[in-house]
Write a protein that holds these residues in place. Structure first.
Motif: not given
Ligand code: NDP
Ligand code: MG
Length: 382
Positions: A174-180, A182-191, A301-309
């Motif tokens: 699920g990676g670093s943002f699995r519990d966020r 989509r609204a919580d992903l606005q403005g997340v930092t590289v770190e 819907e939460r992870f559209p990149c998986l859908k794209f792939a």
């Protein structure tokens, strides 16, 4: 003794490959390796492993390196340098742990030389899986997975009949943002994006894990490695990363591969295959300590990149090449602070939408589409 060349020696997979080799000096010998810009670590590795050839990213770095190391070690650079390492006549196995589709041509060159390929560099299989697998088949070359999910599946399939397999089930942490949301992903930092809960990896794949593109690339990688239809590949969210993947068979039996999250296990398996070796430093799995394992349905819907792939994989032709090249370009821009996290998927979507797929593309067409997709994404980044 197995003789080994490594592409991407200074990276996360590269350095763990050296750890495996260090643990088994009687089994493995490094003959040559490439790295990019990390001269400091590169010099340390050259001094310790005494390769006959090395390659670095640029001519300037090659000149600098020649002044520092023993002149018996030949120094190459750039894409030509990667080819020199990949075709090193002294090696039996190429560990391809370079990042990105730059790994494609060296892989093909190593296949031509009949070398076993231990492949971590999934971008190569995503961008041109049909060419890589076709040439490997013709040359009777083994492509052994290093990616933990694919190594797991490879091991689950050992001794089984391909025609009795019904489904591959890839697990995703699920990676670093699995519990966020989509609204919580606005403005997340590289770190924040680089802070993966289970695995310490290179920066590009860590971002790919946060967008779920990593799992998308792995679905395409699995399609090629195991000759499996996309309809028969499933992804489940499994936050503990204890089950590395599973195979379901036609009688309903499911074989899973379990272990602690440690990339040295699949790296070593690819090198020692078909045997296994001790992994002295490895932490052992203790299921009683873990207690419970969790599984969740993937939310496309939460992870559209998986859908794209999945869609790109099913579309085939040059569409996966666009997926990969646009992703590499967008992730690089995010890591440099040039775009927002959520723009990664917007850029990939735009690149995919403007592309007219070419069926059964040649290597030349793959190269062109890879380059034009990168230029297209760059042109959208202000
Ligand atoms: P890293 O970023 O840690 O390392 C990449 C390596 O490639 C470094 O040695 C880097 O050199 C070199 N490199 C990067 N770009 C170029 C280039 N253009 N030319 C020559 N050398 C280059 O990546 P990882 O080790 O994390 O990942 C490598 C591959 O393995 C990726 O395809 C990834 O998806 C895959 N993988 C990684 C896993 C992991 O746990 N890390 C797990 C499964 C798969 P330098 O740093 O010296 O500039
Ligand atoms: Mg993986």
């Amino acid at each position: 003794m197995k003789y080994i060349s490594i592409l991407g020696a200074t990276g996360s997979i590269g350095t763990q490959t050296f750890e495996v080799v260090r643990a088994h000096p009687e089994q493995f010998k490094i003959t040559s390796f490439s790295f990019g810009m990390n001269i400091k670590l590169g010099v340390e590795l050259i001094k310790e492993f005494q390769p006959d050839h090395v390659s670095v990213a640029t001519k300037e770095l090659a000149e600098e390196l020649k002044r520092t190391i023993n002149p018996t070690c030949l120094v190459y650079y750039g894409e030509e340098g990667l080819l020199e390492i990949a075709t090193d006549p002294a090696s039996d196995i190429l560990v391809n742990a370079v990042m990105g589709s730059v790994g494609l041509e060296p892989t093909l060159a190593a296949i031509e030389e009949g070398k076993t390929i231990a492949i971590a560099n999934k971008e190569t299989l995503v961008t041109a899986g049909h060419i890589v697998m076709d040439r490997a088949r013709k040359k009777n070359v083994d492509i052994l997975p290093v990616d933990s999910e694919h190594s797991a599946i490879y091991q689950c399939l050992k001794g089984e009949e391909k025609r009795e397999m019904s489904r591959l089930i890839l697990t995703a942490s699920g990676g670093s943002f699995r519990d966020r949301s989509r609204a919580d992903l606005q403005g997340v930092t590289v770190e924040e994006a680089l802070n993966h809960p289970n695995w310490a990896m290179g920066s590009k794949i860590t971002i790919d894990s946060a967008t779920m593109m990593n799992k998308g690339l792995e679905v395409i990688e699995a399609h090629w490695l195991f000759d499996t239809k996309y309809e028969d590949i499933e992804v489940v969210l499994h936050r503990e990363s204890v089950i590395h993947s599973m195979v379901e068979f036609i009688d309903g039996s499911v074989i899973a591969h379990l272990g602690t999250p440690d990339m040295k296990v699949p790296i070593q398996y690819a090198l020692s295959h078909p045997s296994r070796l001790e992994l002295p430093s490895g932490k052992r799995l203790n299921l009683v300590d873990i207690g419970t394992l969790h599984f969740e349905k993937m939310d496309f819907e939460r992870f559209p990149c998986l859908k794209f792939a999945f869609a790109a994989g099913k579309a085939g032709g040059t569409t996966p090449t666009v997926l990969n090249a646009s992703n590499e370009t967008a992730v690089e821009a995010f890591l440099k602070g040039r775009i927002e996290f959520l723009e990664i998927e917007t850029l990939i979507d735009k690149a995919l939408n403007q592309h007219e797929s070419i069926k059964e593309p040649s290597l030349e067409e793959i190269r062109e589409v890879d380059n034009s997709s990168r230029r297209f994404v760059q042109s959208l980044i202000v």
